[in-house]
Every structure is written in C-alpha cells, then in structure tokens.
Design a protein around this motif. Structure first.
Motif, PDB file in Angstrom:
ATOM      1  N   ALA A 449       0.837  -1.209   0.000  1.00  0.00           N
ATOM      2  CA  ALA A 449       0.000   0.000   0.000  1.00  0.00           C
ATOM      3  C   ALA A 449       0.869   1.255   0.000  1.00  0.00           C
ATOM      4  O   ALA A 449       0.573   2.226  -0.726  1.00  0.00           O
ATOM      5  CB  ALA A 449      -0.919   0.000   1.218  1.00  0.00           C
ATOM      6  N   CYS A 450       1.957   1.244   0.797  1.00  0.00           N
ATOM      7  CA  CYS A 450       2.883   2.390   0.797  1.00  0.00           C
ATOM      8  C   CYS A 450       3.500   2.582  -0.579  1.00  0.00           C
ATOM      9  O   CYS A 450       3.627   3.718  -1.069  1.00  0.00           O
ATOM     10  CB  CYS A 450       3.994   2.162   1.827  1.00  0.00           C
ATOM     11  SG  CYS A 450       3.495   2.408   3.535  1.00  0.00           S
ATOM     12  N   LEU A 451       3.888   1.476  -1.221  1.00  0.00           N
ATOM     13  CA  LEU A 451       4.513   1.560  -2.540  1.00  0.00           C
ATOM     14  C   LEU A 451       3.531   2.075  -3.587  1.00  0.00           C
ATOM     15  O   LEU A 451       3.884   2.907  -4.434  1.00  0.00           O
ATOM     16  CB  LEU A 451       5.057   0.186  -2.943  1.00  0.00           C
ATOM     17  CG  LEU A 451       5.907   0.145  -4.210  1.00  0.00           C
ATOM     18  CD1 LEU A 451       7.148   1.021  -4.060  1.00  0.00           C
ATOM     19  CD2 LEU A 451       6.317  -1.289  -4.537  1.00  0.00           C
ATOM     20  N   ILE A 452       2.289   1.590  -3.531  1.00  0.00           N
ATOM     21  CA  ILE A 452       1.271   2.057  -4.488  1.00  0.00           C
ATOM     22  C   ILE A 452       0.985   3.535  -4.272  1.00  0.00           C
ATOM     23  O   ILE A 452       0.830   4.305  -5.234  1.00  0.00           O
ATOM     24  CB  ILE A 452      -0.004   1.203  -4.370  1.00  0.00           C
ATOM     25  CG1 ILE A 452       0.255  -0.201  -4.950  1.00  0.00           C
ATOM     26  CG2 ILE A 452      -1.176   1.862  -5.085  1.00  0.00           C
ATOM     27  CD1 ILE A 452      -0.898  -1.168  -4.775  1.00  0.00           C
ATOM     28  N   ASN A 453       0.915   3.960  -3.008  1.00  0.00           N
ATOM     29  CA  ASN A 453       0.735   5.395  -2.717  1.00  0.00           C
ATOM     30  C   ASN A 453       1.878   6.215  -3.291  1.00  0.00           C
ATOM     31  O   ASN A 453       1.675   7.300  -3.862  1.00  0.00           O
ATOM     32  CB  ASN A 453       0.654   5.618  -1.212  1.00  0.00           C
ATOM     33  CG  ASN A 453      -0.706   5.266  -0.641  1.00  0.00           C
ATOM     34  OD1 ASN A 453      -1.701   5.271  -1.354  1.00  0.00           O
ATOM     35  ND2 ASN A 453      -0.743   4.937   0.637  1.00  0.00           N
ATOM     36  N   ALA A 464       1.769   1.160 -10.593  1.00  0.00           N
ATOM     37  CA  ALA A 464       1.004   0.938  -9.362  1.00  0.00           C
ATOM     38  C   ALA A 464      -0.067  -0.121  -9.589  1.00  0.00           C
ATOM     39  O   ALA A 464      -0.305  -0.986  -8.731  1.00  0.00           O
ATOM     40  CB  ALA A 464       0.368   2.243  -8.900  1.00  0.00           C
ATOM     41  N   GLU A 465      -0.692  -0.086 -10.766  1.00  0.00           N
ATOM     42  CA  GLU A 465      -1.713  -1.090 -11.094  1.00  0.00           C
ATOM     43  C   GLU A 465      -1.107  -2.488 -11.160  1.00  0.00           C
ATOM     44  O   GLU A 465      -1.725  -3.468 -10.727  1.00  0.00           O
ATOM     45  CB  GLU A 465      -2.383  -0.751 -12.429  1.00  0.00           C
ATOM     46  CG  GLU A 465      -3.520  -1.700 -12.795  1.00  0.00           C
ATOM     47  CD  GLU A 465      -4.101  -1.422 -14.170  1.00  0.00           C
ATOM     48  OE1 GLU A 465      -5.218  -1.914 -14.436  1.00  0.00           O
ATOM     49  OE2 GLU A 465      -3.437  -0.731 -14.983  1.00  0.00           O
ATOM     50  N   ALA A 466       0.124  -2.590 -11.669  1.00  0.00           N
ATOM     51  CA  ALA A 466       0.795  -3.894 -11.758  1.00  0.00           C
ATOM     52  C   ALA A 466       0.984  -4.500 -10.371  1.00  0.00           C
ATOM     53  O   ALA A 466       0.775  -5.710 -10.167  1.00  0.00           O
ATOM     54  CB  ALA A 466       2.134  -3.734 -12.468  1.00  0.00           C
ATOM     55  N   TYR A 467       1.374  -3.679  -9.403  1.00  0.00           N
ATOM     56  CA  TYR A 467       1.528  -4.177  -8.032  1.00  0.00           C
ATOM     57  C   TYR A 467       0.175  -4.558  -7.434  1.00  0.00           C
ATOM     58  O   TYR A 467       0.068  -5.554  -6.707  1.00  0.00           O
ATOM     59  CB  TYR A 467       2.209  -3.121  -7.158  1.00  0.00           C
ATOM     60  CG  TYR A 467       3.704  -3.073  -7.313  1.00  0.00           C
ATOM     61  CD1 TYR A 467       4.509  -4.054  -6.740  1.00  0.00           C
ATOM     62  CD2 TYR A 467       4.323  -2.054  -8.039  1.00  0.00           C
ATOM     63  CE1 TYR A 467       5.888  -4.025  -6.877  1.00  0.00           C
ATOM     64  CE2 TYR A 467       5.711  -2.012  -8.184  1.00  0.00           C
ATOM     65  CZ  TYR A 467       6.481  -3.002  -7.599  1.00  0.00           C
ATOM     66  OH  TYR A 467       7.848  -2.978  -7.742  1.00  0.00           O
ATOM     67  N   ALA A 468      -0.862  -3.779  -7.727  1.00  0.00           N
ATOM     68  CA  ALA A 468      -2.197  -4.095  -7.213  1.00  0.00           C
ATOM     69  C   ALA A 468      -2.694  -5.420  -7.774  1.00  0.00           C
ATOM     70  O   ALA A 468      -3.290  -6.227  -7.056  1.00  0.00           O
ATOM     71  CB  ALA A 468      -3.171  -2.966  -7.557  1.00  0.00           C
ATOM     72  N   LEU A 480      -5.084   2.483  -5.026  1.00  0.00           N
ATOM     73  CA  LEU A 480      -4.958   2.844  -6.450  1.00  0.00           C
ATOM     74  C   LEU A 480      -6.129   3.712  -6.882  1.00  0.00           C
ATOM     75  O   LEU A 480      -5.961   4.694  -7.641  1.00  0.00           O
ATOM     76  CB  LEU A 480      -4.886   1.570  -7.295  1.00  0.00           C
ATOM     77  CG  LEU A 480      -4.730   1.778  -8.808  1.00  0.00           C
ATOM     78  CD1 LEU A 480      -3.425   2.510  -9.130  1.00  0.00           C
ATOM     79  CD2 LEU A 480      -4.770   0.436  -9.535  1.00  0.00           C
ATOM     80  N   LEU A 481      -7.301   3.379  -6.402  1.00  0.00           N
ATOM     81  CA  LEU A 481      -8.495   4.173  -6.727  1.00  0.00           C
ATOM     82  C   LEU A 481      -8.335   5.614  -6.246  1.00  0.00           C
ATOM     83  O   LEU A 481      -8.689   6.572  -6.941  1.00  0.00           O
ATOM     84  CB  LEU A 481      -9.713   3.520  -6.074  1.00  0.00           C
ATOM     85  CG  LEU A 481     -11.080   4.163  -6.299  1.00  0.00           C
ATOM     86  CD1 LEU A 481     -11.407   4.239  -7.783  1.00  0.00           C
ATOM     87  CD2 LEU A 481     -12.151   3.374  -5.561  1.00  0.00           C
TER      88      LEU A 481
END
Length: 592
Positions: A449-453, A464-468, A480-481
C-alpha cells in the motif's frame, strides 16, 4: 539425638516461612561445627531450606557433599529447582536420578515436580518419557500427577492427550483437574471446549475458584461472547471473587475487549486491594478503548507506577498529542528512576515525542538510551517519517544495519512511508525489493500500500496497477483508486473500482476497513451511479463495517475536551455554536 531433632525442627520452620537466608546459613554452620554433616535427614532439611529461600546453588552444594542420598534428597532438590524457576536443571537432575542409584525409584512427588518443569519448557519429548515412567510405577492415576500431566500436555499443545489423562481420573478429579483442562483450552484457543468443560464442572458441583474464572473470562474475550462474560461476572460477584485483584483484573480486560469502558471502570472500582497489575490493566483498557484522557487520570491517581505503567501512559499522551502531559511524565520518570530509563519506557518516550511533533526531543531520548533494540530503531524511523524527515529516516536505517540490528516487518513500513513522504520512487522500490532478497521478509499489505501510494503520487499509475494486480487485495485497489481520483485517470479508476466491487462481493470477510467502501461509494457518486452508492452502503451494513466516526480534541488547562461528529452533548455547546456562527459570518463578510 535431641540436638539433631531440634536442628531439624528449626530448619523446617525456616523452610515453612521462607526465612532469611542468613538464618539457614547459621544453622548450616552449626551443623558442620557439631559434626552432624553426614546426617542424611539434616542434610535433606538443609537442601529443602536453601531451596525455599531461593539459594539453589547452596542447596546443590549440600547435595553434592552428602555421602549418602535417599529419595527425599533427590525430591527436595528437583522440587527446589522447579519452584525457583530453573526447570532445565530440574529435568537434568531427574535424568541423573536412576543412573546415580538404580535402587532409588521416583515417587509421585518427584514426577509432579519434573512434569511441572517440562510444562514450563514445553518439552514434549521429556514430558512423554516422564509420563511413561509414571505409568510404569503406577503413579499416573495419582490426582496431582495426573493434573501435572494435563498441564504439561496442554502447554505442549497436545489437547487430545490431556483429555485422555483427564478421562483416566474420572473418579478422583478435583477442581485443579478441571481448571488445568479449562486453562489449557483457553491457552490453545479452543474456547468452545473450555466453556463446555466449565458447564460440566459447574453441573457436577465443583467449586469455581479464581483460576476457573480467570480462564473462562479470557475465553469469553476472544470468542466475542459478551453475554457469557457478563454471566460469569455475576457468578464471580456471587462468590465474592470480583473483589480480588486476579479475577477483577481479568474482568476489566474482558470488558475492555468489547469497548465497554464504563463496565470496565466499575469492575476496577470493586477491586478491594488494587495492585500494580490492576492499575496497569485499567490504564491499558482506557487506552485500548481510545479514552486516553481517562487513562491519564488513572495514571495520576496511581501511587507507585512501574515501567509498564509509564509506557502505557506515554502511549496515551502520544495518541492525544499532549506534549505537556508527556513532559510531566518524563520528568517523573527522571525523578523516580534516577535518570535511568528502561528500554521499553525509552521507546515509548521516542514514540510520544515523535507523535507530538517534537522530533528534537525524540532524538535526545534515543541518543541518551544506553541500549537499543529493534523497537527503538523502528520508533525513531517511524517518528522521522511521520514528521516529514524521510531522508533522515533512511539514514537511521543505514545506522541500524551497520550497528548489527536486523530490520523487521515494521521497519520497512516506516521506511516505505518515509519514501512516500519525500517522493523518492527509486529508493522506495529498491527498499521494497530488498525486503525478501536481503532480509527474507515477505511484503505485506502495508508495504505494498505504501509503494502504491508512492507510485500513485508520482503519477506512475500503470506501475502501481501492476503491483495491485500482483498482490490483489481490496486495500491496495482502494489505494490505487484514490490515486486515480487524484490524477483524474477515469479509465484506470473504473478498473480499480470494478475490482474493489468484485472483491467486496466475493469475499464476505474483506475488508474490515471502511476506506475501500467509502472510496467506491464516492467514485459512484461522482459518476452519478446512485445505485452503486446504495449497493456499497448496503454491503457495509451487511458485513458490519462502520465508517469511523470523526473525532477531534483540544486540551485546555489539563482537561481534554473531545468532540465527535453529530455529538452535541458538550456542556458548553450553545457557546461553541455561537462562536462558530460568528466566525462563519466573519468569513462570509470578508469574501464580499
């Protein structure tokens, strides 16, 4: 002969009242002086007295110097080691019993002592061997040996074996037998079986004592059985056990587990002789239920706080962001601890100062600590991160590794959060990759979550979508949303919202947080999809997920004033609303 008997009586008295060690040593010197040292009976009394006074080394010296030993000699020393918190030595000594003298056979008292030591060590192999010897000698059916076997098997997680021993003593069970089984089920998280045993025990007419209530109330807490807990509370009142600190403390803990802080405080007030554990329990209960001002009120009433109390009170100051109270507690620690700060208290001080925004004081406490552990480093890293000192947090991490400390799961949450604060995408990705590669730590939802943020703030939404997609968790898609809303990426936002919706429908347990539902609802509302808004709210209601109520508080003259959304119960609410209306009118006037 008369002198020897008198010395025996004196040593028995010393053992019974756990007398001053110097008194036992004086009697020992007299025995040596009178030439009675070879006497087996006196030597056995010496071994027992030294053990009861906590000096197992002296007891073992007497044991080693004995020219002749009998079963009582071995039993006294094995029991002494077991009771003095040295279980490994007790087990080793038992192992040497038969090899030293094959004619000496252990009795039920020896078996009970060594089984107690096996329980403390959770030594399943040794416990089963002792069980076999007890069966061979016919001691297995002795009730206190069977009780020790039940406890040992429960400590080793072998509930089935414990039940077999329990069934074996059907006609000679006592309250200890039932309590051992119920406590074992509680410790092994098999609460339903524990409560069933409690019902059987009660129906058969056994007296429920403090050990019964302590185990049963613990079970009610983790089984989420408030009604059962209340019934047990009533039974404890009937037996007068709610007035005692051991049972009263567990009642307080039980109610705090259900956020019933008023009932917890009532139970605390009923305890006649409150010990430090009682005070620590109510302070922790208030803190757990987010009534930090009440926790600090209890702390101020307590006469002799210990390190756990100071750490709990400082945690409440941190959550209230009350640096004034935190400074007062710090001053009290310095005054009562002569400047020496326990490592747990030091970590709590670092956390408190960091959450109050005073990173300078947090640094000062960290540097003044004589010893650090991983929590100390994590507290400092997290403190720097949440105060916007991302680069400094990474420097502290480098110091931590160079000093020989291994980072853990929490360390990387702080580090990735630091990278998120300073927008260091490359360093954040490098740290994330190093978790498993260098330290064997599997990334969790918090790390991803920290990385996507971080990636979302930087605008690299596809990455970010790839990690999600890779970790596929509703919290991550919610993050991501949020990033899609920030950057106005409608298409990706729709994909993220669709995936949040799918997970919410497919998994009845996901998520426990209200954030993804609220984000999904807001996304639907922004696009005019009112059916989607209603559906998101419906799912929240069905799964018992509630949006956290917004709270704010302010400290005035040492009193914390708390305000919640839609709560108008404050005693000065009319004045507050008048001032707000006046401020609102002033703002509108300035805009004209």
């Amino acid at each position: 002969m008369l002198v020897q008997q008198q010395l025996s009586f004196l040593l028995q008295d010393c053992a019974a009242i756990r007398s001053d060690l110097r008194r036992v040593a004086s009697l020992h010197a007299l025995i040596v002086k009178l030439g009675f040292e070879p006497d087996v009976v006196l030597s056995n009394h010496l071994v027992n007295s030294y053990c009861k006074c906590g000096d197992t080394a002296a007891a073992h010296n007497v044991f080693d110097e004995m020219p002749h030993r009998n079963l009582v000699s071995w039993s006294a020393l094995i029991s002494g080691y077991s009771q003095c918190g040295r279980p490994l030595e007790a087990v080793k000594l038992f192992g040497g019993l038969h090899s030293a003298n094959p004619r000496i056979c252990a009795n039920e008292y020896v078996y009970a002592s060594v089984l107690s030591s096996c329980s403390v060590l959770s030594n399943q192999a040794a416990g089963k061997q002792v069980h076999g010897l007890a069966v061979k000698s016919g001691s297995e059916s002795t009730v206190f040996v069977a009780n020790a076997l039940i406890t040992m098997y429960m400590k080793c997680g072998l509930c089935g074996d414990a039940c077999k021993v329990f069934d074996l003593i059907d006609g000679s069970r006592n309250s200890v037998s039932w309590n051992s089984l119920i406590t074992g089920f509680a410790d092994n998280m098999e609460g339903e079986k524990g409560l069933e045993m409690l019902r059987r025990m009660h129906l058969l007419g056994f007296v429920l004592d403090r050990f019964t209530f302590m185990a049963a109330l613990t079970i009610c807490t983790y089984l989420d059985e408030l009604q059962c807990g209340k019934q047990l509370h009533c039974m404890a009142i009937k037996h007068g056990l709610d007035l005692t600190s051991p049972v009263g403390n567990v009642i307080v803990t039980m109610y705090s587990g259900f956020n019933a802080i008023d009932e917890a405080e009532e139970a605390f007030c009923c305890i006649v002789e409150k010990d430090n554990i009682s005070w620590n329990t109510i302070i922790s209960a208030c803190s757990h239920c987010s009534y930090h001002d009440r926790a600090l009120t209890h702390f101020s009433t307590m006469l002799v706080p210990d390190n756990f109390t100071f750490a709990s009170a400082l945690a409440s100051c941190a959550d209230l962001a009350s640096i004034r109270r935190g400074l007062q507690i710090h001053a009290r620690i310095i005054r009562t601890r002569s400047g020496h700060v326990d490592i747990g208290v030091g970590n709590a001080l670092i956390n408190m100062y960091a959450k109050c925004g005073s990173i300078k004081y947090a640094w000062a406490v960290f540097n003044a600590m004589l010893d650090h552990n991983v929590v100390s480093w994590n507290s400092m890293i997290a403190g720097l991160s949440c105060n916007g000192y991302g680069n400094e947090a990474i420097e502290v991490f480098e110091r931590m590794v160079s000093d020989g400390f291994s980072p853990d799961y929490i360390t990387f949450v702080g580090l990735l959060s630091a990278c998120d604060h300073v927008g260091s995408v490359k360093q954040g990705k490098d740290l994330f990759d190093s978790m498993w590669r260098d330290y064997g730590i599997e990334p969790g939802v918090e790390h991803v979550a920290c990385l996507i943020n971080l990636l979302g703030r930087a605008g690299t939404l596809s990455e970010a979508e790839a990690y999600a997609k890779k970790f596929d968790n509703v919290i991550l898609w919610g993050s991501l949303l949020s990033a899609c809303r920030l950057h106005g990426d409608v298409e990706l936002g729709k994909r993220a919202a669709r995936r949040v919706w799918e997970i919410c429908q497919l998994s009845p347990l996901s998520p426990s947080s209200s954030s993804p539902y609220v984000l999904l609802s807001n996304m639907c509302a922004a696009d005019g999809m009112w059916e989607g808004v209603a559906e998101a709210r419906k799912i929240m209601k069905e799964r018992g997920v509630k949006k956290e109520v917004g709270n704010s508080w302010i400290e005035i003259g040492g009193v914390v004033e708390r305000f919640s959304v839609s709560d108008f119960s404050h005693s000065r609410m009319d004045e507050i609303l008048t001032v707000i209306a006046s401020l609102s009118w002033s703002l509108k006037s300035s805009e004209l």
